[in-house]
Structure formats: C-alpha cells, structure tokens
Design an enzyme around this catalytic site. Structure first.
Site, PDB file in Angstrom:
ATOM      1  N   ASP A  99       1.202   4.457   0.263  1.00 16.48           N
ATOM      2  CA  ASP A  99      -0.238   4.512   0.027  1.00 16.48           C
ATOM      3  C   ASP A  99      -0.950   3.312   0.628  1.00 16.48           C
ATOM      4  O   ASP A  99      -1.986   3.447   1.263  1.00 16.48           O
ATOM      5  CB  ASP A  99      -0.564   4.647  -1.467  1.00 16.48           C
ATOM      6  CG  ASP A  99       0.054   3.544  -2.328  1.00 16.48           C
ATOM      7  OD1 ASP A  99       0.910   2.778  -1.833  1.00 16.48           O
ATOM      8  OD2 ASP A  99      -0.311   3.454  -3.509  1.00 16.48           O
ATOM      9  N   ASP A 102       0.263  -3.777   1.712  1.00 18.71           N
ATOM     10  CA  ASP A 102      -0.480  -4.925   1.194  1.00 18.71           C
ATOM     11  C   ASP A 102       0.283  -6.198   1.586  1.00 18.71           C
ATOM     12  O   ASP A 102       0.202  -6.635   2.725  1.00 18.71           O
ATOM     13  CB  ASP A 102      -0.604  -4.763  -0.324  1.00 18.71           C
ATOM     14  CG  ASP A 102      -1.632  -5.655  -0.967  1.00 18.71           C
ATOM     15  OD1 ASP A 102      -2.069  -6.630  -0.350  1.00 18.71           O
ATOM     16  OD2 ASP A 102      -1.992  -5.394  -2.125  1.00 18.71           O
ATOM     17  N   LYS A 130      -3.723  -3.404   4.540  1.00 21.82           N
ATOM     18  CA  LYS A 130      -4.518  -4.542   4.076  1.00 21.82           C
ATOM     19  C   LYS A 130      -3.896  -5.831   4.625  1.00 21.82           C
ATOM     20  O   LYS A 130      -3.201  -6.557   3.921  1.00 21.82           O
ATOM     21  CB  LYS A 130      -4.558  -4.563   2.548  1.00 21.82           C
ATOM     22  CG  LYS A 130      -5.599  -5.510   1.974  1.00 21.82           C
ATOM     23  CD  LYS A 130      -5.505  -5.650   0.468  1.00 21.82           C
ATOM     24  CE  LYS A 130      -5.983  -4.454  -0.291  1.00 21.82           C
ATOM     25  NZ  LYS A 130      -6.033  -4.692  -1.759  1.00 21.82           N
TER      26      LYS A 130
END
Length: 180
Positions: A99, A102, A130
């Site tokens: 998903d 990070d 991200k």
C-alpha cells in the site's frame, strides 16, 4: 470517520485511473508470463484486489503479514513476519504489492527474505511512495503516486485499524493520532 479527515489527497477516480495504469504497465512488462503477486497485509488488500483485476494475464496470488510498526505511527526497525507464504515462489516472477513505501525497512527486509527462495525475479509495486520518510535503500518498480509526508488513511491504509474502508486516500487530522 470522514470528520477525522483533513482533506482528500487521492479521490476514488484518481485511484481507479492510477491502478488501471499500473495494471497496464505490469501487463506490458510480463507479456507471456504469469506474475506471482504477493500482497503485504493488511494495507494492500483493497489496492491488490483492484490491481489484479486490471492485469489481463494469469496471476497467482498469495499474502504475507509483515510489520515493523507495531501499533505506533513510526517504524520500530524490527521486522516481524506473522503470516508467511503458503506457496513456493522458486523460479517465479514475483511482484510484491504494498500500500505504501514509507521508511522502506519492511520492504527491504521482505525483498531480501523472498530472494532467498530463488524467484526468477522480484519487483515492487506500491500505491504510494513516501520518499521523505525513507530509512532503507529501496525503490519501487511500479509507483502509483508520490505521497507527501502526511499521515494518510483510506483505500486499505489505516490508523489503529480504522479508516481502511474509505474509498479515497485522505490526510488524517493530527489531533486524531497525536494523543495515542
């Protein structure tokens, strides 16, 4: 739940369009092959369901539950596998479906862990990247959106197991998670 959202970052329409585009890219790259999609639970489940339906190739699917976050909002650095694969991936073209990329700690560990099982190839497909939070040297091969350094929920992403069922990706108001 929607009152806890500061603003919508990616709408339902944005998500549908990017998933269709990612599916087309994967389909093009894997012509004549049957990619093995490995979803990283729990956050990937909505994205992976839509993604596999957008790939017009035979796909095998399995899931792993892997975490380096525990119940917090930042990585602990210790990766824990709570559900491993139920099928062999030796000689297979694997795509890890995530998903959000990070810190990269979990995906870096997972990619190395799966490489020991001798797949033909391993690529990473993430809905959100991200890079501002990256702690491990890892990049995704397929990226839906580059995400700002905000706490995002919806479309499978959660905060304390809530908000996964929102049909969009939104930025959570800081007052919702700061007091935990």
């Amino acid at each position: 739940m929607r009152n806890d959202i500061d603003h919508i970052l990616y709408s339902e329409e944005d998500l549908q369009a990017i998933v269709k585009n990612l599916g087309a890219q994967i389909e093009k790259d894997y012509v004549g092959k049957a990619p093995f999609l490995i979803g990283v639970l729990k956050g990937c489940f909505v994205f992976m369901a839509d993604l596999c339906r957008s790939i017009n190739l035979p796909c095998d699917i399995d899931f792993m539950a892997v975490s380096s976050y525990g119940s917090g909002t930042t990585t602990t650095g210790a990766v824990n596998i709570t559900k491993d694969l139920s099928r062999d991936i030796e000689g297979r073209d694997v795509i890890i479906v995530e998903d959000i990329l990070d810190s990269g700690v979990t995906l870096s560990y997972l990619k190395s862990y799966l490489q020991n099982r001798k797949p033909a190839s391993i690529k990473i497909c993430t809905l959100l990247d991200k890079p501002a939070r990256r702690r491990a040297n890892i990049q995704a091969d397929y990226v839906g959106f580059t995400c700002p350094d905000s706490f995002v929920v919806g479309y499978g992403l959660d905060s304390a197991e809530k908000y996964r069922n929102l049909p969009f990706v939104g930025v959570l108001k800081p007052c919702v998670y700061e007091n935990r």
